[in-house]
Design a protein around this motif. Structure first.
Motif, PDB file in Angstrom:
ATOM      1  N   ALA A  55       2.267  -2.915  -3.012  1.00  0.00           N
ATOM      2  CA  ALA A  55       3.461  -3.080  -3.847  1.00  0.00           C
ATOM      3  C   ALA A  55       4.776  -2.893  -3.093  1.00  0.00           C
ATOM      4  CB  ALA A  55       3.423  -2.102  -5.013  1.00  0.00           C
ATOM      5  N   ALA A  56       4.780  -2.027  -2.075  1.00  0.00           N
ATOM      6  CA  ALA A  56       6.056  -1.690  -1.429  1.00  0.00           C
ATOM      7  C   ALA A  56       5.844  -1.122  -0.031  1.00  0.00           C
ATOM      8  CB  ALA A  56       6.817  -0.677  -2.275  1.00  0.00           C
ATOM      9  N   THR A  58       7.637   1.818   2.136  1.00  0.00           N
ATOM     10  CA  THR A  58       8.531   2.957   1.963  1.00  0.00           C
ATOM     11  C   THR A  58       8.730   3.661   3.304  1.00  0.00           C
ATOM     12  OG1 THR A  58       7.714   3.264  -0.284  1.00  0.00           O
ATOM     13  CG2 THR A  58       8.906   5.112   0.702  1.00  0.00           C
ATOM     14  N   LYS A  92      10.396  -3.422  -1.963  1.00  0.00           N
ATOM     15  CA  LYS A  92       9.342  -3.996  -2.799  1.00  0.00           C
ATOM     16  C   LYS A  92       8.826  -5.270  -2.161  1.00  0.00           C
ATOM     17  CE  LYS A  92      10.398  -1.600  -6.818  1.00  0.00           C
ATOM     18  NZ  LYS A  92       9.542  -0.507  -7.101  1.00  0.00           N
ATOM     19  N   LYS A  93       7.553  -5.547  -2.369  1.00  0.00           N
ATOM     20  CA  LYS A  93       6.953  -6.764  -1.790  1.00  0.00           C
ATOM     21  C   LYS A  93       6.825  -7.834  -2.857  1.00  0.00           C
ATOM     22  CE  LYS A  93       4.260  -4.539   1.804  1.00  0.00           C
ATOM     23  NZ  LYS A  93       2.917  -4.338   2.309  1.00  0.00           N
TER      24      LYS A  93
END
Length: 93
Positions: A55-56, A58, A92-93
């Motif tokens: 999802a992301a 970081t 975010k992807k």
């Protein structure tokens, strides 16, 4: 040793000015889902880590007093200039 490989190649931490007054962080995850490092400089301790999920992406950065970091995110072209302190940047992807 291994710390240099982790810092320079996976986390992409390198000085731009002497004593790490200015440094670049340009993570290159290359399939490694997380990495973290701290190391001393003449200006204080630099800390950097990332977590790469579906999802992301970081990144956490500890920038010592009297220094500035330029964070270049690995997905896309986002770049951030970070003053002294603790920072978390989520892409975010």
């Amino acid at each position: 040793g291994a710390q240099i490989v982790l810092a320079q190649y996976i986390l992409g931490v390198r000085p731009v000015e002497p004593g790490y007054r200015k440094f670049v962080i340009s993570p290159q995850p290359s399939g490694i889902k997380s990495a973290k490092i701290t190391f001393p400089t003449v200006k204080g301790t630099v800390g950097c880590g990332y977590e790469d999920t579906d999802a992301a992406f970081t990144v956490t950065v500890d920038v010592p007093d009297g220094t500035v970091a330029e964070l270049r995110m690995p997905y896309g072209s986002a770049t951030y200039v970070l003053a002294a302190g603790k920072h978390t940047v989520v892409q975010k992807k």
